[in-house]
Design a protein around this motif. Structure first.
Motif, PDB file in Angstrom:
ATOM      1  N   LEU A 375      33.022  56.814  15.337  1.00 23.25           N
ATOM      2  CA  LEU A 375      34.513  57.110  15.826  1.00 23.25           C
ATOM      3  C   LEU A 375      35.066  55.656  16.415  1.00 23.25           C
ATOM      4  O   LEU A 375      34.597  55.154  17.367  1.00 23.25           O
ATOM      5  N   ASN A 376      35.928  55.029  15.442  1.00 25.18           N
ATOM      6  CA  ASN A 376      36.267  53.677  15.940  1.00 25.18           C
ATOM      7  C   ASN A 376      37.754  53.837  16.315  1.00 25.18           C
ATOM      8  O   ASN A 376      38.396  52.523  16.330  1.00 25.18           O
ATOM      9  N   THR A 377      38.311  54.802  16.551  1.00 25.94           N
ATOM     10  CA  THR A 377      39.683  54.744  17.136  1.00 25.94           C
ATOM     11  C   THR A 377      39.756  55.354  18.386  1.00 25.94           C
ATOM     12  O   THR A 377      39.195  56.509  18.508  1.00 25.94           O
ATOM     13  N   ARG A 378      40.615  55.160  19.289  1.00 23.32           N
ATOM     14  CA  ARG A 378      41.019  55.920  20.590  1.00 23.32           C
ATOM     15  C   ARG A 378      41.537  57.338  20.087  1.00 23.32           C
ATOM     16  O   ARG A 378      42.639  57.318  19.488  1.00 23.32           O
ATOM     17  N   ALA A 379      41.072  58.220  21.068  1.00 21.11           N
ATOM     18  CA  ALA A 379      41.514  59.564  20.466  1.00 21.11           C
ATOM     19  C   ALA A 379      42.922  59.602  21.056  1.00 21.11           C
ATOM     20  O   ALA A 379      43.656  60.382  20.364  1.00 21.11           O
ATOM     21  N   LYS A 380      43.383  59.030  21.972  1.00 19.34           N
ATOM     22  CA  LYS A 380      44.764  59.238  22.332  1.00 19.34           C
ATOM     23  C   LYS A 380      45.681  58.040  22.107  1.00 19.34           C
ATOM     24  O   LYS A 380      46.348  57.454  22.666  1.00 19.34           O
ATOM     25  N   ALA A 381      45.518  57.518  20.874  1.00 19.54           N
ATOM     26  CA  ALA A 381      46.290  56.458  20.524  1.00 19.54           C
ATOM     27  C   ALA A 381      46.377  55.031  21.223  1.00 19.54           C
ATOM     28  O   ALA A 381      47.067  54.284  20.807  1.00 19.54           O
ATOM     29  N   ALA A 382      45.465  54.920  22.112  1.00 22.32           N
ATOM     30  CA  ALA A 382      45.501  53.733  22.897  1.00 22.32           C
ATOM     31  C   ALA A 382      44.839  52.731  22.261  1.00 22.32           C
ATOM     32  O   ALA A 382      43.814  52.993  21.575  1.00 22.32           O
ATOM     33  N   SER A 383      45.106  51.458  22.299  1.00 24.58           N
ATOM     34  CA  SER A 383      44.311  50.311  21.587  1.00 24.58           C
ATOM     35  C   SER A 383      43.225  49.529  22.660  1.00 24.58           C
ATOM     36  O   SER A 383      43.409  50.187  23.628  1.00 24.58           O
ATOM     37  N   LEU A 384      42.362  49.004  22.066  1.00 24.74           N
ATOM     38  CA  LEU A 384      41.242  48.212  23.147  1.00 24.74           C
ATOM     39  C   LEU A 384      41.976  47.443  23.455  1.00 24.74           C
ATOM     40  O   LEU A 384      43.099  46.535  23.034  1.00 24.74           O
ATOM     41  N   PRO A 385      41.361  47.103  24.792  1.00 25.44           N
ATOM     42  CA  PRO A 385      42.286  45.900  25.609  1.00 25.44           C
ATOM     43  C   PRO A 385      42.076  44.507  25.100  1.00 25.44           C
ATOM     44  O   PRO A 385      40.961  44.214  24.368  1.00 25.44           O
ATOM     45  N   SER A 386      42.919  43.560  25.846  1.00 27.52           N
ATOM     46  CA  SER A 386      42.738  42.044  25.112  1.00 27.52           C
ATOM     47  C   SER A 386      41.848  41.476  26.199  1.00 27.52           C
ATOM     48  O   SER A 386      42.097  41.650  27.547  1.00 27.52           O
ATOM     49  N   TRP A 387      41.272  40.438  26.159  1.00 28.41           N
ATOM     50  CA  TRP A 387      40.387  39.559  26.920  1.00 28.41           C
ATOM     51  C   TRP A 387      40.739  38.477  27.239  1.00 28.41           C
ATOM     52  O   TRP A 387      41.313  37.497  26.535  1.00 28.41           O
ATOM     53  N   GLN A 388      40.486  37.888  28.544  1.00 27.99           N
ATOM     54  CA  GLN A 388      40.679  36.600  28.883  1.00 27.99           C
ATOM     55  C   GLN A 388      39.584  36.027  29.761  1.00 27.99           C
ATOM     56  O   GLN A 388      39.330  36.985  30.689  1.00 27.99           O
ATOM     57  N   ILE A 389      39.024  34.871  29.446  1.00 27.28           N
ATOM     58  CA  ILE A 389      38.063  34.534  30.287  1.00 27.28           C
ATOM     59  C   ILE A 389      38.566  33.508  31.503  1.00 27.28           C
ATOM     60  O   ILE A 389      39.195  32.474  30.973  1.00 27.28           O
ATOM     61  N   ILE A 390      38.140  33.704  32.852  1.00 28.43           N
ATOM     62  CA  ILE A 390      38.838  32.840  33.629  1.00 28.43           C
ATOM     63  C   ILE A 390      37.627  32.027  34.354  1.00 28.43           C
ATOM     64  O   ILE A 390      36.670  32.447  34.788  1.00 28.43           O
ATOM     65  N   ASP A 391      37.639  30.711  34.094  1.00 29.68           N
ATOM     66  CA  ASP A 391      36.645  29.695  34.418  1.00 29.68           C
ATOM     67  C   ASP A 391      36.843  29.489  35.997  1.00 29.68           C
ATOM     68  O   ASP A 391      37.950  28.970  36.501  1.00 29.68           O
ATOM     69  N   VAL A 392      35.971  29.858  36.636  1.00 29.56           N
ATOM     70  CA  VAL A 392      35.976  29.871  38.312  1.00 29.56           C
ATOM     71  C   VAL A 392      35.504  28.542  38.707  1.00 29.56           C
ATOM     72  O   VAL A 392      35.612  28.242  40.285  1.00 29.56           O
ATOM     73  N   ARG A 393      34.998  27.606  37.741  1.00 30.70           N
ATOM     74  CA  ARG A 393      34.270  26.478  38.510  1.00 30.70           C
ATOM     75  C   ARG A 393      35.449  25.386  39.305  1.00 30.70           C
ATOM     76  O   ARG A 393      36.555  25.369  38.701  1.00 30.70           O
ATOM     77  N   GLN A 394      34.840  25.193  40.530  1.00 27.41           N
ATOM     78  CA  GLN A 394      35.764  24.365  41.153  1.00 27.41           C
ATOM     79  C   GLN A 394      37.355  25.274  41.796  1.00 27.41           C
ATOM     80  O   GLN A 394      38.068  24.317  42.280  1.00 27.41           O
ATOM     81  N   GLN A 395      37.385  26.335  41.399  1.00 23.18           N
ATOM     82  CA  GLN A 395      38.701  26.840  41.877  1.00 23.18           C
ATOM     83  C   GLN A 395      38.290  27.478  43.329  1.00 23.18           C
ATOM     84  O   GLN A 395      37.181  27.945  43.626  1.00 23.18           O
ATOM     85  N   SER A 396      39.352  27.517  44.158  1.00 23.85           N
ATOM     86  CA  SER A 396      39.258  28.274  45.544  1.00 23.85           C
ATOM     87  C   SER A 396      39.317  29.749  45.201  1.00 23.85           C
ATOM     88  O   SER A 396      40.271  30.143  44.651  1.00 23.85           O
ATOM     89  N   LEU A 397      38.459  30.627  45.651  1.00 21.92           N
ATOM     90  CA  LEU A 397      38.483  32.045  45.625  1.00 21.92           C
ATOM     91  C   LEU A 397      38.859  32.739  46.872  1.00 21.92           C
ATOM     92  O   LEU A 397      38.435  32.327  47.863  1.00 21.92           O
ATOM     93  N   GLU A 398      39.771  33.743  46.688  1.00 23.39           N
ATOM     94  CA  GLU A 398      40.180  34.283  47.953  1.00 23.39           C
ATOM     95  C   GLU A 398      39.321  35.773  47.655  1.00 23.39           C
ATOM     96  O   GLU A 398      39.852  36.512  46.552  1.00 23.39           O
ATOM     97  N   ALA A 399      38.524  36.386  48.637  1.00 22.81           N
ATOM     98  CA  ALA A 399      38.029  37.579  48.289  1.00 22.81           C
ATOM     99  C   ALA A 399      37.091  37.513  46.956  1.00 22.81           C
ATOM    100  O   ALA A 399      36.898  38.664  46.433  1.00 22.81           O
ATOM    101  N   GLY A 400      36.810  36.339  46.836  1.00 22.18           N
ATOM    102  CA  GLY A 400      35.833  36.246  45.300  1.00 22.18           C
ATOM    103  C   GLY A 400      36.898  36.309  44.481  1.00 22.18           C
ATOM    104  O   GLY A 400      36.414  36.395  43.202  1.00 22.18           O
ATOM    105  N   LEU A 401      37.933  36.348  44.585  1.00 27.49           N
ATOM    106  CA  LEU A 401      39.238  36.418  43.300  1.00 27.49           C
ATOM    107  C   LEU A 401      39.703  35.335  42.966  1.00 27.49           C
ATOM    108  O   LEU A 401      40.206  34.538  43.972  1.00 27.49           O
ATOM    109  N   SER A 402      39.992  34.842  41.757  1.00 26.48           N
ATOM    110  CA  SER A 402      40.930  33.549  41.426  1.00 26.48           C
ATOM    111  C   SER A 402      42.242  33.836  41.747  1.00 26.48           C
ATOM    112  O   SER A 402      42.648  35.038  41.533  1.00 26.48           O
TER     113      SER A 402
END
Ligand code: ADP
Ligand code: ZN
Ligand code: ZN
Length: 729
Positions: A375-402
């Motif tokens: 089954l390679n389509t979502r039942a409710k016509a939603a599409s798969l999400p798009s991705w973004q990689i966040i490089d956190v090296r040397q970034q300051s993080l708050e609550a672990g979040l960039s």
């Protein structure tokens, strides 16, 4: 004189010979079936044993044989295929037969209780029926009398109607009501939920899966939200229509009242549910309904696999890749693998469903042993999400979040949508560090650090029961400059509250959500939310929950899995990322996934993002092939734990010495090595790993190992275990 060979629930790899009870004639002994419960004297105790077979004579001298006390079941309660499965499992996993057979009985019956549904219902006594209005001062008791005037009722039905057990008990104590038996609760199924029209892939799968008579294993490979459950439901409907029963296994955490309600909404009262939260009486009742064919669908977690059925026609294993199917102590079986074996013995079809199948299952498809439906389509016509990689090296993080992820959360919440943050660590901070001298709080019993749980002001070890108050000053330098290192969900929640002061935050981990019904409660609150909220949680979130309003998933930190020594770590990471990201954009709006990492170039991330899981799996399989690891080879692990620091290693060394001479050349022994967590709960842990090519008669060697280990001398406090197809390696 015929002999009864009986297994008892003790860690002993043999059966015991008994003479039949005195009051048994030869004819009735000849009729005894394997699986019959028989009470026997054992040492100074009376135990409930299980008949394995009969023999014309014993190797033990007749005069030394004891006599069985009584035959408990007039006929065996274990159907033949289930008995056969238990024998097979005991052989395959080299586990004591008595302990395996015992699992096939609910706890109440293990104690020798007779069957027939336990007294699960209440009815009025003649006095109760004639009781004049107003004799009871308690209005609740009076209401219960009135309720029971109409009809007897099960305890659970009464509870659902608001009568507590103390009200019920009060009536019984006054002699106005008595416990009784009724086979089925009277709640009649309401109108069953309508079946949605299947899309063409679902239709094809249901049609094919419903066609199989006899054994056939199929993988239902469907991306998250593609409607796999709908395929199970409609295939099960066909099974029921043909007069057979269906068994559905789900991982522990997926068995929420939501899941049960979806099945009950479709099939009504003929659905039984088995999970660890039931009382012994409820368990025995569902077991008996399955055994006698009174229920048509049984929904349960791992151990439900051993339930007897009158006419099993279909097995479904949902989320088949989930490691919750592997029992990690005692009888270390894998419920998915045994489910396939059971389907083979019962001659019925089995469906394994997943968006991220295990490499074992994919390999079984590749070699043609399993069928595959996609089954390679979502039942409710939603599409798969798009991705973004966040490089956190040397970034300051708050609550672990960039900052990027924080901004994205604001943006999502601004639209009234929901953001889910995945952090696979519970507690506050995972290490308590002295800022002045570097002292770190460690567990006294384990080779691990203690985790700070701020709400209770305690340090807790996540590997044993140990906990203690937070120290005021450093035991090493007496400073009080404490620092909590790392973010657990508890700390992240606090930090998020100050970052998003006006946003509802739902935290989901085993500290906040202890039971399935609590989880259900939180999920309901999330689904009811209209204005946007944050959901923060551990891998409890990765398991198939339908969160329609989540459009952003932030994966805060999974880097630790990149460096695990477990050969399945990458497979798990691939599954986890795919499953967690699958929580995004399940409704009608598209979703985004943001992955924070210190290793933006790690290959596995790019595989998951740019290819589908299928290609990730095939490159992982390729690597396994090169190294001869499962599914291309087989692993057997011997664990030994001891309080004495050198005893476990010594024991495994002598095991290795004894085994080396008898193993074929292409088998490899590794170790003994310290286990990944080398000390746990005060015991030093070692393991000896045995890598073998796939072969049919591997269990012969395994049994010779078990025999060898049983005979090896060791201190009595040392414990050892054999783990076939281990999951942590
Ligand atoms: P999965 O088990 O693959 O995660 P589900 O069976 O839970 O997927 O389906 C996801 C959602 O889509 C559910 O809300 C379900 O009711 C709905 N759904 C499934 N199949 C259909 C269909 N053919 N038509 C409409 N809705 C469907
Ligand atoms: Zn210090
Ligand atoms: Zn500990």
């Amino acid at each position: 004189m015929p002999i009864l060979r009986i297994a008892v629930a003790k860690p002993l790899r043999t059966t015991f010979d008994y003479l039949p009870p005195l009051d048994c004639d030869d004819a009735s002994i000849a009729k005894l079936q394997p699986g019959t419960r028989i009470e026997v004297p054992f040492g100074r105790a009376q135990l409930v044993g299980i008949l394995v077979n009969r023999a014309p004579e014993s190797e033990v001298n007749q005069t030394k044989l004891k006599r069985a006390t009584r035959i408990i079941d007039p006929i065996s309660l274990l159907p033949k295929p289930l008995f056969e499965l238990c024998l097979w499992a005991s052989q395959y996993y080299a586990h004591p037969i008595g302990e395996v057979l015992t699992l096939a009985f609910p706890p109440l019956l293990r104690k020798g209780v007779e069957t027939n549904a336990p007294h699960n219902a209440i009815k009025l006594t003649p006095e109760g029926r004639l009781a004049p209005q107003g004799i009871l001062r308690s209005p609740k008791q009076a209401a219960l009398i009135e309720r029971l005037q109409r009809h007897e009722a099960t305890r659970s039905a009464l509870k659902a109607e608001g009568f507590s057990s103390s009200i019920i008990k009060a009536l019984i104590d006054k002699g106005l009501a008595i416990p009784c038996r009724i086979e089925d609760s009277e709640f009649s199924p309401s109108e069953s939920d309508p079946q949605p029209r299947l899309n063409s892939q679902q239709q094809f799968a249901v049609a094919q899966l419903s066609q199989h008579a006899g054994f056939k294993a199929s993988l239902l490979y469907g991306i998250t939200g593609s409607g796999k459950t709908e395929v199970y439901l409609q295939t099960i409907a066909n099974t029921i229509a043909s007069g057979a029963q269906a068994m559905v296994l789900v991982p522990e955490i997926a068995l929420t009242p939501q899941t049960a309600a979806r099945f009950q909404g479709r099939f009504g009262a003929c659905v039984g549910v088995l999970h660890s939260g039931l009382t012994e009486t409820q368990r025995a009742r569902e077991w008996e309904r399955a055994r006698t064919g009174k229920l048509q669908v049984l929904l349960g977690t791992r151990s439900a696999l051993f339930t007897p059925f009158q006419n099993l026609g279909l097995i479904v294993v949902d989320e088949e890749h989930d490691s919750a199917y592997k029992q990690q102590d005692g009888f270390r079986y894998h419920a998915r693998d045994l489910a396939v074996k059971r389907a083979q013995i019962e001659q019925c079809p089995i469906i394994l469903g997943s968006a991220t199948p295990s490499l074992e299952t994919i390999s079984n498809v590749n070699i043609g042993r399993f069928e595959q439906y996609t089954l390679n389509t979502r039942a409710k016509a939603a599409s798969l999400p798009s991705w973004q990689i966040i490089d956190v090296r040397q970034q300051s993080l708050e609550a672990g979040l960039s900052q990027t992820l924080i901004d994205a959360c604001h943006h999502t919440l601004g639209k009234g949508e929901q953001a889910l943050l995945f952090l696979n660590r519970r507690g506050f901070a995972h290490t308590l560090l002295c800022h002045d001298c570097g002292w770190v709080a460690e567990c006294d019993n384990c080779d691990s650090r203690m985790v700070i749980h701020k709400r209770h002001n305690r340090l807790r070890c996540h590997h044993c029961q140990a906990q203690k108050p937070l120290p005021k000053t450093c035991p090493s330098c007496h400073s009080n400059h404490w620092q909590g290192v790392g973010y657990g969900t508890e700390r992240a929640e606090l930090a998020l509250q100050s970052l998003f002061p006006h946003t509802p935050i739902h935290r989901i981990d085993s500290d906040t959500v202890g039971s399935a019904s609590q989880l259900d409660h939180v999920l309901d609150a999330i689904n009811a939310n209209q204005t946007g909220c944050l959901i923060l949680g551990t891998q409890m979130l990765a398991k198939g929950h339908d969160l329609a309003k989540v459009t952003l998933v932030g994966i805060v930190d999974t880097d630790a899995l990149l460096f695990s020594s477990d050969f399945r770590a990458e497979e798990r990471l691939g599954q986890l990322l795919t499953q967690v990201s699958g929580r995004s954009g399940r409704g009608d709006r598209p979703g985004t996934v943001m992955l924070q990492t210190h290793h933006p170039d790690a290959e596995i991330f790019h595989q998951v993002i740019h290819q589908d899981y299928r290609e990730t799996a095939s490159s992982l399989l390729h690597a396994r092939h090169q190294t001869g690891l499962p599914p291309f080879g087989q692993i057997v692990m011997v664990h030994a734990d001891s309080k004495d620091p050198s005893e476990a290693e010594r024991f495994l060394n002598s095991a290795r010495h004894t085994l080396t001479s008898s193993l074929p050349q292409n088998h490899v022994l590794i170790g003994p090595l310290p286990a990944p967590l080398s000390k746990r709960a005060g015991k030093f842990r070692y393991q000896l790993t045995w890598l073998a090519p796939h072969e049919k008669n591997l269990h012969r060697f395994v049994h010779s190992i078990a025999d060898t280990l049983t005979r090896l001398p060791h201190k009595s406090e040392l414990s050892w275990a054999i783990d076939i197809d281990p999951h942590d390696f």
